[in-house]
Design a protein around this motif. Structure first.
Motif, PDB file in Angstrom:
ATOM      1  N   ASP A 128     -32.966  69.800 102.124  1.00  0.00           N
ATOM      2  CA  ASP A 128     -33.279  68.836 103.001  1.00  0.00           C
ATOM      3  C   ASP A 128     -35.121  68.523 104.447  1.00  0.00           C
ATOM      4  N   ARG A 187     -34.454  66.520  96.712  1.00  0.00           N
ATOM      5  CA  ARG A 187     -34.121  67.201  95.229  1.00  0.00           C
ATOM      6  C   ARG A 187     -35.103  67.203  94.644  1.00  0.00           C
ATOM      7  N   THR A 188     -34.645  67.824  92.906  1.00  0.00           N
ATOM      8  CA  THR A 188     -36.378  68.437  92.414  1.00  0.00           C
ATOM      9  C   THR A 188     -36.956  66.757  91.686  1.00  0.00           C
ATOM     10  N   GLU A 218     -35.276  75.727  91.713  1.00  0.00           N
ATOM     11  CA  GLU A 218     -34.619  74.908  91.543  1.00  0.00           C
ATOM     12  C   GLU A 218     -33.536  73.962  92.922  1.00  0.00           C
TER      13      GLU A 218
END
Length: 289
Positions: free
Chosen positions: A146, A157-158, A142
């Motif tokens: 970047d 992001r996930t 998780e």
């Protein structure tokens, strides 16, 4: 001097009859206003593409910098362990207790974490077992980074995990992804490629692809169902993290299991000498000479 003369000399000039409240005033007509609005509209239409091109140029530069960091990290890995990062094992997540080399189930991204200032992620779960290790591995999966996301494509992001179950971990609903892949001839399942393989027995470091942007359909940037984008970035050998260096780049508008990206006209590619170049969509990725 007579007083009457002083009064006359100090009197203000007479106000023109045309300067009253009913005198005509200059103003824009409706036609003139429409012409001005049309001119402004044309100028805006001309400026917007230029502004967008400048923004895309900046994003492409940031993407190139990401690959440069990957190349530096791989070089540091090679200097430290005498081999390029191994490709790991198909269907497995990286394991902090397995070290480096063919016994490490994680792929190249997992193996260079310590060389891009993310050693804390690389060490998650080390020395643990059972439920504590499972939880640590979920935290790893998780954790997006970047430098593995192209700013022209998606945010760091996930995104949904839509692949099969892993053999040594239970993926959460949303996981970290990568917009970059390594050359399948440099890092593959249980690989141990050394620099002389590139410099002496290959095309040379400056002509050998190390890594690049992976092609991904623009319709699947965020749903996790694109070809080669169903797993998590820290897995072993899979289409998610490696690509063949043959042929021409495949831009996102066509997509496929090749190098390619969202940038107009071409794709950013890092080579084994550490250089990063922009290869056009109509160029061969591997030079013929």
């Amino acid at each position: 001097m007579p007083i009457t003369n002083k009064i006359v000399h100090n009197m203000p000039p007479q106000v023109s009859e045309m300067s009253g409240p009913n005198s005509p005033r200059s103003a824009f007509t409706i036609v003139e206003l429409l012409v001005v609005i049309a001119i402004i509209g044309v100028l805006v239409a001309l400026l917007l593409p230029a502004i967008e091109m400048a923004r895309e140029s900046s994003r492409r530069s940031a993407c190139s910098n990401n690959l440069r960091q990957h190349a530096i990290a791989v070089k540091l890995h090679e200097q430290s362990h005498k081999t390029f990062p191994t490709g790991g094992w198909h269907g497995w997540l990286g394991d902090p207790s397995a070290g480096y080399g063919p016994k490490q189930p994680g792929g190249w991204i997992y193996n260079i974490l310590s060389f891009i200032e993310h050693d804390s992620l690389r060490q998650l779960g080390k020395g643990l077992s059972g439920m504590p290790k499972e939880q640590a591995m979920v935290t790893l999966m998780e954790s997006p980074i970047d430098v593995f996301q192209c700013p022209s494509r998606r945010l760091p992001r996930t995104y949904p995990y839509t692949g099969p179950e892993l053999k040594n971990a239970k993926p959460p609903k949303d996981v970290a992804k990568s917009d970059y892949a390594i050359n399948a001839e440099i890092s593959y399942e249980k690989s141990e490629v050394i620099m002389p393989d590139i410099q002496l027995r290959g095309k040379g470091a400056s002509n050998t692809i190390l890594a690049g942007e992976k092609s991904l359909s623009s319709e699947n940037y965020t749903n996790g169902t694109g070809i080669g984008d169903t797993l998590v970035a820290y897995v072993g050998d899979s289409d998610d993290i490696r690509r063949s260096g043959s042929g021409a780049p495949m831009p996102d508008r066509t997509a496929g299991i090749r190098f390619g990206g969202p940038h107009p006209g071409g794709v950013n590619i890092a080579y084994c000498d550490g250089s990063v170049r922009f290869v056009g969509d109509d160029e061969e990725l591997v030079p013929t000479k």
